[in-house]
Design an enzyme around this catalytic site. Sequence first.
Site, PDB file in Angstrom:
ATOM      1  N   LYS A  88       4.570   7.522  -4.993  1.00  0.00           N
ATOM      2  CA  LYS A  88       4.988   6.576  -3.948  1.00  0.00           C
ATOM      3  C   LYS A  88       6.086   5.684  -4.511  1.00  0.00           C
ATOM      4  O   LYS A  88       5.814   4.648  -5.111  1.00  0.00           O
ATOM      5  CB  LYS A  88       3.774   5.745  -3.506  1.00  0.00           C
ATOM      6  CG  LYS A  88       4.100   4.624  -2.534  1.00  0.00           C
ATOM      7  CD  LYS A  88       2.859   4.137  -1.822  1.00  0.00           C
ATOM      8  CE  LYS A  88       3.173   2.943  -0.944  1.00  0.00           C
ATOM      9  NZ  LYS A  88       2.125   2.671   0.031  1.00  0.00           N
ATOM     10  N   GLU A  97       2.361   4.516  -7.852  1.00  0.00           N
ATOM     11  CA  GLU A  97       3.397   3.739  -7.152  1.00  0.00           C
ATOM     12  C   GLU A  97       4.141   2.831  -8.128  1.00  0.00           C
ATOM     13  O   GLU A  97       3.658   1.751  -8.463  1.00  0.00           O
ATOM     14  CB  GLU A  97       2.759   2.893  -6.039  1.00  0.00           C
ATOM     15  CG  GLU A  97       3.783   2.027  -5.312  1.00  0.00           C
ATOM     16  CD  GLU A  97       3.195   1.204  -4.164  1.00  0.00           C
ATOM     17  OE1 GLU A  97       1.960   1.150  -4.021  1.00  0.00           O
ATOM     18  OE2 GLU A  97       3.989   0.611  -3.414  1.00  0.00           O
TER      19      GLU A  97
HETATM   20  P1  13P Z   1       5.274  -1.530   2.409  1.00  0.00           P
HETATM   21  O1  13P Z   1       5.629  -0.251   3.091  1.00  0.00           O
HETATM   22  O2  13P Z   1       5.092  -2.685   3.344  1.00  0.00           O
HETATM   23  O3  13P Z   1       6.191  -1.829   1.252  1.00  0.00           O
HETATM   24  O4  13P Z   1       3.833  -1.352   1.788  1.00  0.00           O
HETATM   25  C1  13P Z   1       3.537  -0.184   1.143  1.00  0.00           C
HETATM   26  C2  13P Z   1       2.559  -0.444   0.090  1.00  0.00           C
HETATM   27  O5  13P Z   1       1.459   0.067   0.128  1.00  0.00           O
HETATM   28  C3  13P Z   1       2.926  -1.308  -1.037  1.00  0.00           C
HETATM   29  O6  13P Z   1       1.998  -1.135  -2.072  1.00  0.00           O
END
Ligand code: 13P
Length: 341
Positions: free
Chosen positions: A223, A181
């Site tokens: 992500k 991510e």
């Molecule tokens: P949000 O969808 O609230 O941004 O959270 C996703 C997430 O796991 C951030 O690390």
Amino acid sequence: MSLLPPLKSLNDIATYIVADGKGILAADESNPTCSKRFDSISVESTEDSRRDYREILFTSKGMNGNIGGTILFDETIRQRSIGGVLLTDIIYSQGSLPGIKVDKGLNPFNESDSETLTQGLDDLDERCFEYRKLGAKFTKWRAVINIGADAPTQECIDANMDALAQYAKIAQKNNMVPIVEPEILMDGEHSAEDCLNASSRSLKSLFNFLDNYNVDITGTLLKPNMITAGSNNPDQISEDEVASLTLECLKQHVPDGLPGIAFLSGGQSDIKATHHLDAMNKMGGGPWKLTFSYGRALQQSALKTWLGKAENKEAAQAAFSHRALMNRLAASGKWSPDLEN
Ligand code: 13P
């Protein structure tokens, strides 16, 4: 227990999580973040209240068929329901795979006051080994990139993407799918072009490092953020523009073998997050599944309905189930605004 197909390889796991429009519930808020969310509904955040809330989500009807994976925090992967069932077993029984957040949050990067480096590599191998035994099938590590006057610097991008790739390698060694991510924060007044630029630089760097460390891309999920203007910029772009810029950026940097891209919501409203995902799937054209890995955009309405009161449980579950279904439809390009009513 619901019958899961045999998930023998990392690719089997990654593919299962994002199959048929399913996406990911990010319920891995750290305890301080959970306190912030609970403050907004004036509920005290305790081990029990966090358990109660998450049990409500995980036992919702809408988990089944819509949520292929559920990301947990360290406390939650060890918790049992009021009735004594492991929360991970409840997740499995809904046909969803439990995953675990393994990063340890942010430190300033090179003493900067605007850039950060995600921590947690030191004892990661040992922790992954334990999480796998506790039932986790996948993991998450979040790198945070800020857009500011002189940020992001290439040094900060590269340090974060290097750490993401090292993490991914260790997760795979422990037979878990890594979710990588790289989040470009929406905070600020920047333009969508600034976001596109920072996102492109980050993805380019990330996939170079993943390649350098021989991470198996077919057993990895990405992500990312979507390409939007900063949340304080009055000049927001349309849903279709968000979708086409995001697709353009992904097509340029993400290799074909990656099974799925599951977006974060990053502070977008529930409906915007669903609308953007639907628009991308209607446009299509990429080789990967495009789905959701939302925290706030899946949970907000349930949290505001629950308010910490047992009598609101069913209404909160209905609110969560609705968002889970709407996002599955969006991940198949089959959502429309009138389905919200
Ligand atoms: P949000 O969808 O609230 O941004 O959270 C996703 C997430 O796991 C951030 O690390």
